[in-house]
Design a protein around this motif. Structure first.
Motif, PDB file in Angstrom:
ATOM      1  N   SER A  52     101.273  18.157  76.330  1.00  0.00           N
ATOM      2  CA  SER A  52     101.366  16.801  75.770  1.00  0.00           C
ATOM      3  C   SER A  52     101.147  16.789  74.261  1.00  0.00           C
ATOM      4  CB  SER A  52     100.358  15.873  76.451  1.00  0.00           C
ATOM      5  OG  SER A  52     100.744  15.601  77.776  1.00  0.00           O
ATOM      6  N   ALA A  53     100.298  17.688  73.776  1.00  0.00           N
ATOM      7  CA  ALA A  53     100.129  17.798  72.321  1.00  0.00           C
ATOM      8  C   ALA A  53     101.414  18.297  71.674  1.00  0.00           C
ATOM      9  CB  ALA A  53      98.977  18.738  71.999  1.00  0.00           C
ATOM     10  N   LEU A  54     102.145  19.152  72.373  1.00  0.00           N
ATOM     11  CA  LEU A  54     103.440  19.620  71.886  1.00  0.00           C
ATOM     12  C   LEU A  54     104.420  18.459  71.810  1.00  0.00           C
ATOM     13  CD1 LEU A  54     104.995  22.308  71.173  1.00  0.00           C
ATOM     14  CD2 LEU A  54     105.804  22.246  73.554  1.00  0.00           C
ATOM     15  N   VAL A  55     104.427  17.624  72.830  1.00  0.00           N
ATOM     16  CA  VAL A  55     105.293  16.446  72.835  1.00  0.00           C
ATOM     17  C   VAL A  55     104.878  15.478  71.728  1.00  0.00           C
ATOM     18  CG1 VAL A  55     106.036  14.446  74.183  1.00  0.00           C
ATOM     19  CG2 VAL A  55     105.818  16.678  75.290  1.00  0.00           C
ATOM     20  N   GLN A  56     103.572  15.290  71.549  1.00  0.00           N
ATOM     21  CA  GLN A  56     103.089  14.400  70.487  1.00  0.00           C
ATOM     22  C   GLN A  56     103.513  14.913  69.115  1.00  0.00           C
ATOM     23  OE1 GLN A  56     100.704  11.197  70.293  1.00  0.00           O
ATOM     24  NE2 GLN A  56     102.350  11.537  68.811  1.00  0.00           N
ATOM     25  N   ARG A  57     103.514  16.205  68.909  1.00  0.00           N
ATOM     26  CA  ARG A  57     103.954  16.765  67.629  1.00  0.00           C
ATOM     27  C   ARG A  57     105.417  16.425  67.356  1.00  0.00           C
ATOM     28  NH1 ARG A  57     103.330  23.142  66.739  1.00  0.00           N
ATOM     29  NH2 ARG A  57     105.225  23.139  68.005  1.00  0.00           N
ATOM     30  N   HIS A  58     106.218  16.414  68.416  1.00  0.00           N
ATOM     31  CA  HIS A  58     107.635  16.033  68.260  1.00  0.00           C
ATOM     32  C   HIS A  58     107.758  14.531  68.017  1.00  0.00           C
ATOM     33  CE1 HIS A  58     111.906  15.622  68.929  1.00  0.00           C
ATOM     34  NE2 HIS A  58     111.696  14.861  69.998  1.00  0.00           N
ATOM     35  N   LEU A  59     106.993  13.744  68.756  1.00  0.00           N
ATOM     36  CA  LEU A  59     107.042  12.278  68.619  1.00  0.00           C
ATOM     37  C   LEU A  59     105.970  11.834  67.629  1.00  0.00           C
ATOM     38  CD1 LEU A  59     107.506  11.290  72.373  1.00  0.00           C
ATOM     39  CD2 LEU A  59     109.279  11.576  70.629  1.00  0.00           C
ATOM     40  N   THR A  60     106.144  12.237  66.386  1.00  0.00           N
ATOM     41  CA  THR A  60     105.112  12.047  65.364  1.00  0.00           C
ATOM     42  C   THR A  60     104.672  10.602  65.213  1.00  0.00           C
ATOM     43  OG1 THR A  60     106.106  13.890  64.159  1.00  0.00           O
ATOM     44  CG2 THR A  60     104.553  12.501  62.950  1.00  0.00           C
TER      45      THR A  60
END
Length: 211
Positions: free
Chosen positions: A96-104
């Motif tokens: 989810s942190a990886l996804v959050q990095r994409h969805l800044t």
């Protein structure tokens, strides 16, 4: 989830990678509370957006259209399907942190990832029911997390707040709360067939014990 949401009186906007025409029959089956649109449209019109795609496709999630939105990430990392992602294998990031990095510019919340779709539908109960289940939720933004909690309640679930996105590994594959508690209440052969014979046991958690 769409069926539960329509039953709860929510307006549901559906999208997938194949286009709205492929979802039109399902939207019609759900009734007037549901409609099918493109992924970009769904991202733009949704007050709360739920993303369910293979994790390997996370970079295709429309970040610009989702700016300012609360996004519920239901995804899990399966290396056998998603290929190896070094940052997840090392424990440097949760998925989810990886996804959050994409969805800044979005507020990502991890939820609905630890229960299979069949049990998600059949285990829903009204508020206050003695046999109501609770699902884990993780996120960094308290407002977005509150939105997710409200949705879960509307769909028939209580919530256990497991912390920030950095703590979301607690509900990932290989942990005690991942899927296995729900298999005890129904057949699990379909999951074994989909993910292989080893699916009846949690995948080894690679998360550092110091988290």
């Amino acid at each position: 989830m769409a069926r539960l949401a329509v039953a709860a009186g929510l307006d549901v906007v559906l999208s997938n990678s194949r286009g709205p025409e492929s979802l039109a029959p399902f939207a019609a089956e759900l009734g007037k509370g549901a409609r099918a649109v493109t992924s970009e449209e769904a991202a733009q019109v949704g007050d709360l957006v739920v993303v369910t795609v293979p994790l390997r496709a996370y970079a295709q999630i429309p970040a610009v259209a989702l700016a300012g939105k609360a996004v519920i990430d239901t995804m899990n990392y399966y290396p056998e399907r998603d290929d190896r992602i070094a940052e997840l294998d090392s424990g440097e990031l949760t998925s989810s942190a990886l996804v959050q990095r994409h969805l800044t510019n979005s507020q990502v919340i991890k939820a609905f990832n630890n229960i299979d779709f069949l049990r998600l539908f059949t285990s829903a109960r009204p508020t206050g029911a003695p046999d109501r289940s609770a699902l884990p939720v993780a996120g960094d933004d308290p407002v977005a997390k509150a939105q997710a909690v409200e949705l879960l309640d509307a769909l028939g679930y209580d919530v256990v707040d497991i912390g920030a996105l950095a703590d979301s590994w607690r509900s990932e594959p290989g942990t005690p709360v991942y899927v296995e508690p729900y298999w005890q209440h129904g057949p699990k052969g379909w999951m074994r067939k989909r993910w292989g014979a080893g699916a009846s046991k949690p995948r080894e958690c690679r998360c550092p014990p110091t988290r």
